[in-house]
Design a protein around this motif. Sequence first.
Motif, PDB file in Angstrom:
ATOM      1  N   MET A  12      71.750 -46.150 -87.586  1.00  0.00           N
ATOM      2  CA  MET A  12      72.748 -45.098 -87.372  1.00  0.00           C
ATOM      3  C   MET A  12      73.193 -45.116 -85.907  1.00  0.00           C
ATOM      4  O   MET A  12      72.459 -45.549 -85.017  1.00  0.00           O
ATOM      5  CB  MET A  12      72.163 -43.734 -87.721  1.00  0.00           C
TER       6      MET A  12
ATOM      7  N   ALA B  99      72.335 -42.516 -94.245  1.00  0.00           N
ATOM      8  CA  ALA B  99      72.141 -43.431 -93.119  1.00  0.00           C
ATOM      9  C   ALA B  99      73.342 -44.346 -92.970  1.00  0.00           C
ATOM     10  O   ALA B  99      73.806 -44.628 -91.853  1.00  0.00           O
ATOM     11  CB  ALA B  99      70.865 -44.244 -93.311  1.00  0.00           C
ATOM     12  N   GLY B 100      73.844 -44.809 -94.095  1.00  0.00           N
ATOM     13  CA  GLY B 100      75.010 -45.684 -94.069  1.00  0.00           C
ATOM     14  C   GLY B 100      76.209 -44.995 -93.444  1.00  0.00           C
ATOM     15  O   GLY B 100      76.931 -45.575 -92.625  1.00  0.00           O
TER      16      GLY B 100
ATOM     17  N   THR C 247      77.640 -46.017-100.590  1.00  0.00           N
ATOM     18  CA  THR C 247      76.952 -46.922 -99.683  1.00  0.00           C
ATOM     19  C   THR C 247      77.797 -48.148 -99.357  1.00  0.00           C
ATOM     20  O   THR C 247      77.804 -48.636 -98.218  1.00  0.00           O
ATOM     21  CB  THR C 247      75.604 -47.349-100.318  1.00  0.00           C
TER      22      THR C 247
ATOM     23  N   PHE D 111      65.781 -42.366-102.706  1.00  0.00           N
ATOM     24  CA  PHE D 111      66.025 -43.312-101.639  1.00  0.00           C
ATOM     25  C   PHE D 111      67.508 -43.650-101.505  1.00  0.00           C
ATOM     26  O   PHE D 111      68.007 -43.891-100.409  1.00  0.00           O
ATOM     27  CB  PHE D 111      65.203 -44.582-101.825  1.00  0.00           C
TER      28      PHE D 111
ATOM     29  N   ILE E 195      68.607 -35.636 -94.044  1.00  0.00           N
ATOM     30  CA  ILE E 195      68.131 -36.645 -94.996  1.00  0.00           C
ATOM     31  C   ILE E 195      66.854 -36.186 -95.692  1.00  0.00           C
ATOM     32  O   ILE E 195      66.727 -36.251 -96.915  1.00  0.00           O
ATOM     33  CB  ILE E 195      67.901 -37.986 -94.266  1.00  0.00           C
TER      34      ILE E 195
ATOM     35  N   LEU F  89      68.057 -36.572 -89.378  1.00  0.00           N
ATOM     36  CA  LEU F  89      66.793 -36.829 -90.069  1.00  0.00           C
ATOM     37  C   LEU F  89      66.417 -35.667 -90.972  1.00  0.00           C
ATOM     38  O   LEU F  89      65.940 -35.831 -92.092  1.00  0.00           O
ATOM     39  CB  LEU F  89      65.684 -37.108 -89.055  1.00  0.00           C
TER      40      LEU F  89
ATOM     41  N   VAL G  62      69.986 -41.653-101.871  1.00  0.00           N
ATOM     42  CA  VAL G  62      70.609 -40.578-101.097  1.00  0.00           C
ATOM     43  C   VAL G  62      70.358 -40.790 -99.601  1.00  0.00           C
ATOM     44  O   VAL G  62      71.272 -40.740 -98.767  1.00  0.00           O
ATOM     45  CB  VAL G  62      70.078 -39.210-101.560  1.00  0.00           C
ATOM     46  N   ALA G  63      69.078 -41.080 -99.277  1.00  0.00           N
ATOM     47  CA  ALA G  63      68.734 -41.322 -97.869  1.00  0.00           C
ATOM     48  C   ALA G  63      69.561 -42.468 -97.300  1.00  0.00           C
ATOM     49  O   ALA G  63      70.137 -42.370 -96.205  1.00  0.00           O
ATOM     50  CB  ALA G  63      67.236 -41.638 -97.766  1.00  0.00           C
ATOM     51  N   THR G  64      69.631 -43.554 -98.108  1.00  0.00           N
ATOM     52  CA  THR G  64      70.368 -44.729 -97.646  1.00  0.00           C
ATOM     53  C   THR G  64      71.855 -44.439 -97.481  1.00  0.00           C
ATOM     54  O   THR G  64      72.506 -44.915 -96.541  1.00  0.00           O
ATOM     55  CB  THR G  64      70.143 -45.897 -98.621  1.00  0.00           C
ATOM     56  N   ALA G  65      72.400 -43.645 -98.386  1.00  0.00           N
ATOM     57  CA  ALA G  65      73.830 -43.324 -98.301  1.00  0.00           C
ATOM     58  C   ALA G  65      74.133 -42.542 -97.020  1.00  0.00           C
ATOM     59  O   ALA G  65      75.079 -42.848 -96.290  1.00  0.00           O
ATOM     60  CB  ALA G  65      74.258 -42.526 -99.536  1.00  0.00           C
TER      61      ALA G  65
END
Lengths: 326, 326, 326, 326, 326
Positions: C288, E283-284, D280, E276, E309, E306, E278-281
Amino acid sequence: MLINCVAYENGTKLADLPIEEISDYLARPECFVWVALADATPEELDTMKEEFSLHELAVEDARHGHQRPKIEDYGDSLFVVMHLLDFGPNASTAADAGTGEVDIFVGRNYVLSVRNHSVQHFLAVRERCEREPELLRLGSGFVLYALMDATVDRYIPIADLLETELEEIEELIFTQGAARANIQRLYSLKSRVMRLKHAVAPLLEETGKLFGSRAPAVCASGREYFRDVHDHLARINTSIDNVREMIGTAIQVNLSMVAIEESEDNKKLAAWAGIFAVATAFAGIWGMNFKAMPELDWAYGYPVALIVIALSSLLLYLRFKRAGWL
Amino acid sequence: MLINCVAYENGTKLADLPIEEISDYLARPECFVWVALADATPEELDTMKEEFSLHELAVEDARHGHQRPKIEDYGDSLFVVMHLLDFGPNASTAADAGTGEVDIFVGRNYVLSVRNHSVQHFLAVRERCEREPELLRLGSGFVLYALMDATVDRYIPIADLLETELEEIEELIFTQGAARANIQRLYSLKSRVMRLKHAVAPLLEETGKLFGSRAPAVCASGREYFRDVHDHLARINTSIDNVREMIGTAIQVNLSMVAIEESEDNKKLAAWAGIFAVATAFAGIWGMNFKAMPELDWAYGYPVALIVIALSSLLLYLRFKRAGWL
Amino acid sequence: MLINCVAYENGTKLADLPIEEISDYLARPECFVWVALADATPEELDTMKEEFSLHELAVEDARHGHQRPKIEDYGDSLFVVMHLLDFGPNASTAADAGTGEVDIFVGRNYVLSVRNHSVQHFLAVRERCEREPELLRLGSGFVLYALMDATVDRYIPIADLLETELEEIEELIFTQGAARANIQRLYSLKSRVMRLKHAVAPLLEETGKLFGSRAPAVCASGREYFRDVHDHLARINTSIDNVREMIGTAIQVNLSMVAIEESEDNKKLAAWAGIFAVATAFAGIWGMNFKAMPELDWAYGYPVALIVIALSSLLLYLRFKRAGWL
Amino acid sequence: MLINCVAYENGTKLADLPIEEISDYLARPECFVWVALADATPEELDTMKEEFSLHELAVEDARHGHQRPKIEDYGDSLFVVMHLLDFGPNASTAADAGTGEVDIFVGRNYVLSVRNHSVQHFLAVRERCEREPELLRLGSGFVLYALMDATVDRYIPIADLLETELEEIEELIFTQGAARANIQRLYSLKSRVMRLKHAVAPLLEETGKLFGSRAPAVCASGREYFRDVHDHLARINTSIDNVREMIGTAIQVNLSMVAIEESEDNKKLAAWAGIFAVATAFAGIWGMNFKAMPELDWAYGYPVALIVIALSSLLLYLRFKRAGWL
Amino acid sequence: MLINCVAYENGTKLADLPIEEISDYLARPECFVWVALADATPEELDTMKEEFSLHELAVEDARHGHQRPKIEDYGDSLFVVMHLLDFGPNASTAADAGTGEVDIFVGRNYVLSVRNHSVQHFLAVRERCEREPELLRLGSGFVLYALMDATVDRYIPIADLLETELEEIEELIFTQGAARANIQRLYSLKSRVMRLKHAVAPLLEETGKLFGSRAPAVCASGREYFRDVHDHLARINTSIDNVREMIGTAIQVNLSMVAIEESEDNKKLAAWAGIFAVATAFAGIWGMNFKAMPELDWAYGYPVALIVIALSSLLLYLRFKRAGWL
């Protein structure tokens, strides 16, 4: 609708009769009358009932139609119901293929056949009988045999077609991607098999009574012939039961094939997903924004990274290949 | 509750009787009494037991109800139990559709019918009998036939409805998304088929005894009639067994269709997931932070990258399309 | 095609005859004639029909072929149909393995065997009979027994092969990755089992009539022998039914194994996917672009990050390992 | 353990006897003795064997226990074995519900009942018999009937409970998330149904011998009564077979429901996965490090990107919603 | 191999004989000879054939072995074949557990038992017979009974072991992770059940002929005894059929459990994958390179991200938990 009304004596045709003269000929000792109706009206049936003194219950069955195949013994006469099946291999559902019916009343000196809801006629049977006077001399019992034999013989190509269709499906059952079509064809086949079964199975049971020691008087002079009809029915019935059992197995096998194919597809997809996941993970790592990532500053960092990604993907690909997943 | 109590002689109605006079009429040689009860109280049954000298065990069965269909021969009398089914095609579970019962006691000179837990009555049967004196002259045996015939005839539309419902389900069985509704309807159909089966199958077996050479005296003068009832039951039974077998196959086929559809959906989803995974992998690679990634500095690097991503996605899409996965 | 035509008297061979002389020998009281045809032409059958006065219906069955196995009693003669199966364990579908037929006409003083569509011959049977004059003296009934015994004995290795093949499949059924091959072999096996069944089951039933108290005259002197044939058929039939039932179970078990394997593969794949998803999520977070992400500026931030990623992946790996998913 | 030992004459109780006096009473012509044992010791059985001259094989069966239900005719006496089932609807496995046994020896002038491994006693039967002297006068045959009637009547609530439990499961079978519990209950139900079946089916067959024309002498005066027991057993048996068949269907339906639910869940999950994959992918593209990506420099680039991501996610969501996947 | 050869008279042992003296003892009217062979050579069988005038076909069956269980009546003698099963609960496949055979020839004054391919001997039977002279006095029929009783009694522990094994599997069938082992054990159990079935079912049918009104002369004096053997076989057969039916149900249930477990695992995995994703999206999105992304410049942007997320992951986790997916 009256098709024919003919008197026979001593194996040969005497005359085409108008209905009113039937009783004259019935009075002659060596003579018998053979009447054929198609889609008979209630009035025609009433006339016949009177001419031949038919039993009320049998006439009522003929009037209503949709009977199961049967042979009823009314002492001095027999009442026979058989199905006429008009479906071939292309009829895709049970509904769009007709089931007709032929009702036969047989006494010592008459035969009355009534066919309903079917285009199948029995003119060829009459011709065959007239060509064989030595057999027609046996009387109304032989005509009954000839009608039953013709009806049962028409079941044979139907049974053969059902067997052939099963074989066609069997050839496709292990083919990928045909599962949906197979299951539809199997279900449709089953429907038709059941209908043939319902034409054959009760008749098989009932014909067994026509040649034993307690056979009705009308059939007495032709026991071998009725046993022959029985034997044909037994053969068709065996063939039907075979198809029926194999359909059941084929449905199970088809389901197994769906499960096996899905399992194989799943492995393949998961393998590719795994390969891309590795590539993405590496790219993600080198996409992190840490200050101190020395490899990012190398002159050949990028191509090395691409090679690392490509090699690890290739490695995975080969492993999956070896495991039979790809 | 007493519905009717009538004496008949020589095929015609003599008089409506009060219960007390029954015994007077029973004494007349050519006369028989036909009593109809509905939801009889224990007291009514006790009175009848005395009037007609009914056997204790038969009366006890009538009192308790919930018997299986049967025909019991008590030497000089018969005791017949038949089910009355009150369910149509809309009853969705076995529980909310009632099963009533009619118990018939028949002797040489009396018929007593008791119906329980059912709105079905037999007034039309009495009317029909009274309209046909030449048949009613056959005595209590004919009344028994008329009651059995009426009861069995009421099974026919039920069997037809079950067949129709099966056909409706069959048309939906290869439709996508109907699997849940189909399986519920098939199970409910099966429940109702089983109940009709339990009304028909024991009766089929028992009526076989009414027209053979060892038929009870009461039925002796109407063997063809009882054979006709037997034949109707046989037809219904065949139809039930057919529906039963096809339900079993339909459940299997429905499960196969669920598996096939799931397999197809899975392929489609996996294909799309694969397409996006490729796009993401490319984006990830060009998102890496290596210093020396010459394409990043190209003027048209970005549009070229987008084109590469779009093309590789398209390529995958077309391959999946060709393989029949999309 | 005429294979043999021999007259026997008192257990020994008299002479090879030309067909024209058959009637001379039939006239001798103690003599019987044994004729063997293969793929007989209609003309040959007509000649035989005349020589031995065979019944028209039996001859017609022999002419048409494709009968089900049966034994028909024509009073003074028997007509026997048996299947000749030419398939071994390698025939992979029902279609490419032939079913021939042998038709036997037996009277007091003759035996006529006609085999069709099969390479199996019965020369060894004739030799065996000629080697045992004390048994051949029993007459045409013994020859019938010898032919039936030889035919039935040829079913035994076929039944054994089917059992052996089932056992081979059984050994593979719990092996991973063999599901597709197993299901194909099971279906093919089932087809062949059904064909053997159709050769054996009707014959089993029919041979039961050859040794009871109402056995035909021709078989009267050798009841124990026909019971022996019956017993062999019963054994084969039991073995067939066993294989048939086990095939059904094996198909179910095979499907279960597919489901179990798929379930295991799915877990394994999902576990790996989970491990990479965690790695990718961490990489995504550190990728990020927030200004204030202090760990990005740490000297050892990158190796620590790699260690965190590696450790959390390892942790997951171990958990999945412990749960039996990997 | 001796429960009772009583002599009856002419329908009324004479006296409670000590075992030693049994033989005195057996000598009286109009008298019969009725002994009840529970969990009899070998010694007690030996005494009884001597007193009543019981057959060694019958006594041995009583000694060993665990017989299948049966009725054995030893010429002048009958030996009856029936199961006593002690399980209700809450017994969850076959193992924790007991099956006891009652063995009855009946001769012209004695009845000996031995019950084993069960708390069910027959005191009420004795009381009922003593209250009905006109029936008890029929002798030991009536006592046998009363004992059989009582035993069979105890099967009825068990059969009803099993039917009720089936209905409870049927209501849950289309409920989501109950599949595991349903399948456990169905299996447990099946186990109990099989045990009731094994108590009922052999007895049904054997009681058929007690009222036909070849009924044993002991039962001769009460044929209607034994037919009544037979009829109750037939009803229970029908009910068992119904439950058994429906359990089979319910297991199939339950499996179908699992497959349908899994298929629905899979679609839902895959739909969400697809929505996030799109988000994503977009984020990945705009996360690439190309120099020349003009939109990155726009003032409202970021909010526009967020809107694009949100809109495409929403679009997918709506499409999946419309397709019934969400 | 000769095991024993003993002459008995009047219930007691006369002498151990050499084979040559058998004919002397057969000549004595009240005497019978009992010979036991094991894995007899063709020569031994020929000697016995001569001594006892055995029928050629029976001797041939004994020579070949691998017969199905049967009882053949040769007029003055009986030929009995029974299976000897040598498998216990640990034999894992049908192949590695032997099936032996005992062949018994019984005439008025002799018993010859030949056991093949089995270690089971019948010395205890001989001892038991010699201990009970009053029964042995009944002659060769009683010896036949004793041998059959002993053989059938050996089936009982095998049937019990199979039942016990079924119960063990039943306890595991609802245990997670045992599906593969269960299905293997069920299939192996089925194989063994089928083999016991094939030992028991034909014998059950055949023993039915030994105690009816047409029982062979040799069995006439011990009808109750043969009925007892028949009864034991009926009990074993019922138990086998029960196990067989429950195996079928257990296989279905096991497959259902696999499907249910897979469905549960899939949900669990999909839930984690969703968390995961959702977290990745997120972060992306924050990893995109837009210039104007104000939150990236916030001092607490990173910790807030953070937290966002983590919170959204937690939210999803709780929702899945509530829905029963985790």
